[in-house]
Write a protein that holds these residues in place. Structure first.
Motif, PDB file in Angstrom:
ATOM      1  N   LYS A 216       3.946  13.437 -10.474  1.00 45.52           N
ATOM      2  CA  LYS A 216       5.168  14.566 -10.586  1.00 45.52           C
ATOM      3  C   LYS A 216       5.631  14.617 -12.282  1.00 45.52           C
ATOM      4  CE  LYS A 216       6.986  14.656  -5.758  1.00 45.52           C
ATOM      5  NZ  LYS A 216       8.280  14.047  -4.943  1.00 45.52           N
ATOM      6  N   LYS A 217       5.971  13.163 -12.439  1.00 41.01           N
ATOM      7  CA  LYS A 217       6.307  13.201 -13.974  1.00 41.01           C
ATOM      8  C   LYS A 217       5.517  13.771 -15.046  1.00 41.01           C
ATOM      9  CE  LYS A 217      10.065   9.579 -14.037  1.00 41.01           C
ATOM     10  NZ  LYS A 217      10.250   8.133 -14.550  1.00 41.01           N
ATOM     11  N   VAL A 218       4.246  13.516 -14.828  1.00 41.20           N
ATOM     12  CA  VAL A 218       3.481  13.653 -15.816  1.00 41.20           C
ATOM     13  C   VAL A 218       3.109  15.107 -15.703  1.00 41.20           C
ATOM     14  CG1 VAL A 218       1.018  13.634 -16.373  1.00 41.20           C
ATOM     15  CG2 VAL A 218       2.146  11.824 -15.753  1.00 41.20           C
ATOM     16  N   LEU A 219       3.202  15.774 -14.370  1.00 42.01           N
ATOM     17  CA  LEU A 219       2.763  17.397 -14.581  1.00 42.01           C
ATOM     18  C   LEU A 219       3.961  18.154 -14.874  1.00 42.01           C
ATOM     19  CD1 LEU A 219       0.942  17.298 -10.984  1.00 42.01           C
ATOM     20  CD2 LEU A 219      -0.029  17.690 -13.123  1.00 42.01           C
ATOM     21  N   ALA A 220       5.190  17.448 -14.804  1.00 38.74           N
ATOM     22  CA  ALA A 220       6.334  18.284 -15.347  1.00 38.74           C
ATOM     23  C   ALA A 220       6.601  18.129 -16.835  1.00 38.74           C
ATOM     24  CB  ALA A 220       7.735  17.627 -14.711  1.00 38.74           C
ATOM     25  N   GLN A 221       6.218  17.119 -17.509  1.00 41.64           N
ATOM     26  CA  GLN A 221       6.316  17.182 -19.097  1.00 41.64           C
ATOM     27  C   GLN A 221       5.977  18.419 -19.569  1.00 41.64           C
ATOM     28  OE1 GLN A 221       3.952  13.702 -19.967  1.00 41.64           O
ATOM     29  NE2 GLN A 221       5.569  12.250 -19.408  1.00 41.64           N
ATOM     30  N   ASN A 222       6.728  18.824 -20.695  1.00 44.34           N
ATOM     31  CA  ASN A 222       6.411  19.982 -21.444  1.00 44.34           C
ATOM     32  C   ASN A 222       6.341  21.244 -20.631  1.00 44.34           C
ATOM     33  OD1 ASN A 222       6.440  18.472 -24.008  1.00 44.34           O
ATOM     34  ND2 ASN A 222       4.291  17.840 -23.634  1.00 44.34           N
ATOM     35  N   GLY A 223       7.231  21.515 -19.527  1.00 39.56           N
ATOM     36  CA  GLY A 223       7.194  22.661 -18.853  1.00 39.56           C
ATOM     37  C   GLY A 223       5.791  22.747 -17.945  1.00 39.56           C
ATOM     38  N   GLY A 224       5.177  21.472 -17.639  1.00 40.52           N
ATOM     39  CA  GLY A 224       4.172  21.760 -16.990  1.00 40.52           C
ATOM     40  C   GLY A 224       2.853  22.015 -17.448  1.00 40.52           C
ATOM     41  N   LYS A 225       2.714  21.909 -19.022  1.00 42.01           N
ATOM     42  CA  LYS A 225       1.625  22.135 -19.715  1.00 42.01           C
ATOM     43  C   LYS A 225       0.856  20.958 -20.167  1.00 42.01           C
ATOM     44  CE  LYS A 225       4.003  26.311 -21.312  1.00 42.01           C
ATOM     45  NZ  LYS A 225       4.687  26.916 -22.420  1.00 42.01           N
ATOM     46  N   THR A 226       1.427  19.886 -19.753  1.00 35.26           N
ATOM     47  CA  THR A 226       0.743  18.520 -20.350  1.00 35.26           C
ATOM     48  C   THR A 226      -0.467  17.980 -19.627  1.00 35.26           C
ATOM     49  OG1 THR A 226       3.027  17.808 -21.596  1.00 35.26           O
ATOM     50  CG2 THR A 226       1.169  16.096 -20.947  1.00 35.26           C
ATOM     51  N   GLY A 227      -0.286  17.782 -18.523  1.00 36.32           N
ATOM     52  CA  GLY A 227      -1.102  17.333 -17.463  1.00 36.32           C
ATOM     53  C   GLY A 227      -1.877  18.044 -16.333  1.00 36.32           C
ATOM     54  N   THR A 228      -2.880  17.754 -15.901  1.00 38.20           N
ATOM     55  CA  THR A 228      -3.539  18.290 -14.331  1.00 38.20           C
ATOM     56  C   THR A 228      -3.966  17.269 -13.652  1.00 38.20           C
ATOM     57  OG1 THR A 228      -5.675  18.335 -15.778  1.00 38.20           O
ATOM     58  CG2 THR A 228      -4.401  20.409 -15.931  1.00 38.20           C
ATOM     59  N   GLU A 229      -3.664  17.541 -12.365  1.00 36.72           N
ATOM     60  CA  GLU A 229      -4.125  16.509 -11.509  1.00 36.72           C
ATOM     61  C   GLU A 229      -5.664  16.574 -11.168  1.00 36.72           C
ATOM     62  OE1 GLU A 229      -4.694  13.891  -8.763  1.00 36.72           O
ATOM     63  OE2 GLU A 229      -2.540  14.432  -9.322  1.00 36.72           O
ATOM     64  N   THR A 230      -6.217  15.749 -10.750  1.00 39.79           N
ATOM     65  CA  THR A 230      -7.899  15.605 -10.808  1.00 39.79           C
ATOM     66  C   THR A 230      -8.362  15.429  -9.511  1.00 39.79           C
ATOM     67  OG1 THR A 230      -7.825  13.287 -11.231  1.00 39.79           O
ATOM     68  CG2 THR A 230      -8.097  14.573 -13.038  1.00 39.79           C
ATOM     69  N   ASN A 231      -7.159  15.407  -8.391  1.00 33.13           N
ATOM     70  CA  ASN A 231      -7.672  15.194  -6.976  1.00 33.13           C
ATOM     71  C   ASN A 231      -8.248  16.562  -6.433  1.00 33.13           C
ATOM     72  OD1 ASN A 231      -7.605  15.205  -4.360  1.00 33.13           O
ATOM     73  ND2 ASN A 231      -6.186  13.478  -4.132  1.00 33.13           N
ATOM     74  N   PRO A 232      -9.222  16.830  -6.043  1.00 37.53           N
ATOM     75  CA  PRO A 232      -9.369  18.330  -5.613  1.00 37.53           C
ATOM     76  C   PRO A 232      -8.903  18.708  -4.609  1.00 37.53           C
ATOM     77  CG  PRO A 232     -10.996  16.843  -5.183  1.00 37.53           C
ATOM     78  CD  PRO A 232     -10.375  16.150  -6.033  1.00 37.53           C
TER      79      PRO A 232
ATOM     80  N   ALA B 177       0.826  -1.187  -0.056  1.00 32.04           N
ATOM     81  CA  ALA B 177       0.033   0.106  -0.025  1.00 32.04           C
ATOM     82  C   ALA B 177       0.994   1.245   0.157  1.00 32.04           C
ATOM     83  CB  ALA B 177      -0.748   0.078   1.319  1.00 32.04           C
ATOM     84  N   LEU B 178       1.883   1.354   0.716  1.00 31.12           N
ATOM     85  CA  LEU B 178       2.820   2.280   1.051  1.00 31.12           C
ATOM     86  C   LEU B 178       3.669   2.450  -0.389  1.00 31.12           C
ATOM     87  CD1 LEU B 178       4.203   2.168   4.645  1.00 31.12           C
ATOM     88  CD2 LEU B 178       2.449   3.717   3.701  1.00 31.12           C
ATOM     89  N   GLY B 179       4.070   1.321  -1.121  1.00 27.68           N
ATOM     90  CA  GLY B 179       4.562   1.589  -2.433  1.00 27.68           C
ATOM     91  C   GLY B 179       3.564   2.254  -3.451  1.00 27.68           C
ATOM     92  N   SER B 180       2.337   1.634  -3.366  1.00 28.20           N
ATOM     93  CA  SER B 180       1.641   2.240  -4.069  1.00 28.20           C
ATOM     94  C   SER B 180       1.380   3.869  -4.118  1.00 28.20           C
ATOM     95  CB  SER B 180       0.235   1.568  -4.087  1.00 28.20           C
ATOM     96  OG  SER B 180       0.156   0.202  -4.402  1.00 28.20           O
ATOM     97  N   ILE B 181       1.361   4.236  -2.717  1.00 27.28           N
ATOM     98  CA  ILE B 181       1.170   5.629  -2.802  1.00 27.28           C
ATOM     99  C   ILE B 181       2.300   6.487  -3.163  1.00 27.28           C
ATOM    100  CG2 ILE B 181       1.100   7.453  -1.146  1.00 27.28           C
ATOM    101  CD1 ILE B 181      -0.502   5.459   0.928  1.00 27.28           C
ATOM    102  N   TYR B 182       3.434   5.768  -2.963  1.00 24.55           N
ATOM    103  CA  TYR B 182       4.639   6.518  -3.470  1.00 24.55           C
ATOM    104  C   TYR B 182       4.696   6.525  -4.941  1.00 24.55           C
ATOM    105  CZ  TYR B 182       9.832   7.149  -4.929  1.00 24.55           C
ATOM    106  OH  TYR B 182      10.649   7.435  -5.084  1.00 24.55           O
ATOM    107  N   ALA B 183       4.470   5.359  -5.670  1.00 25.35           N
ATOM    108  CA  ALA B 183       4.497   5.273  -7.228  1.00 25.35           C
ATOM    109  C   ALA B 183       3.552   6.183  -7.811  1.00 25.35           C
ATOM    110  CB  ALA B 183       4.002   3.693  -7.552  1.00 25.35           C
ATOM    111  N   ASP B 184       2.347   6.423  -7.089  1.00 26.36           N
ATOM    112  CA  ASP B 184       1.259   7.464  -7.841  1.00 26.36           C
ATOM    113  C   ASP B 184       1.841   8.814  -7.553  1.00 26.36           C
ATOM    114  OD1 ASP B 184      -1.425   8.432  -8.334  1.00 26.36           O
ATOM    115  OD2 ASP B 184      -1.662   8.838  -6.501  1.00 26.36           O
ATOM    116  N   ILE B 185       2.424   9.318  -6.584  1.00 29.93           N
ATOM    117  CA  ILE B 185       2.925  10.610  -6.341  1.00 29.93           C
ATOM    118  C   ILE B 185       4.027  10.641  -7.211  1.00 29.93           C
ATOM    119  CG2 ILE B 185       4.039  12.067  -4.920  1.00 29.93           C
ATOM    120  CD1 ILE B 185       1.157  11.886  -4.362  1.00 29.93           C
ATOM    121  N   GLU B 186       4.951   9.913  -7.411  1.00 27.76           N
ATOM    122  CA  GLU B 186       6.289  10.050  -8.398  1.00 27.76           C
ATOM    123  C   GLU B 186       5.687  10.113  -9.967  1.00 27.76           C
ATOM    124  OE1 GLU B 186       9.220  10.682  -7.710  1.00 27.76           O
ATOM    125  OE2 GLU B 186       8.447  11.000  -5.443  1.00 27.76           O
TER     126      GLU B 186
END
Length: 79
Positions: A28-44, A16-25
């Motif tokens: 971070k990678k998705v949000l950092a792609q293309n200077g932060g213009k690629t993705g958005t987080e959906t967690n309110p 469970a802890l490994g899953s939390i870590y993998a999710d956050i990392e």
């Protein structure tokens, strides 16, 4: 210490802890792609473009909450 904590309980908690870590990392990678213009987080709770510091805090709190809940649960609910 929890009542009769087993190696299976430890393995499940680590998974469970490994899953939390993998999710956050991954977030971070998705949000950092293309200077932060690629993705958005959906967690309110985090907002559309959370900082790495906010993601790290969320990961730490999620890990602590998961661990505390695991330790508090009676054996019949852990596995």
């Amino acid at each position: 210490m929890p009542d009769t904590w087993t190696s299976q309980d430890s393995t499940l908690l680590l998974a469970a802890l490994g899953s939390i870590y993998a999710d956050i990392e991954t977030t971070k990678k998705v949000l950092a792609q293309n200077g932060g213009k690629t993705g958005t987080e959906t967690n309110p709770l985090l907002g559309e473009h959370p900082s790495n510091a906010k993601l790290n805090l969320y990961m730490a709190l999620s890990g602590l909450t998961t661990t505390a809940a695991s330790l508090a649960l009676p054996k019949k609910y852990r596995a």
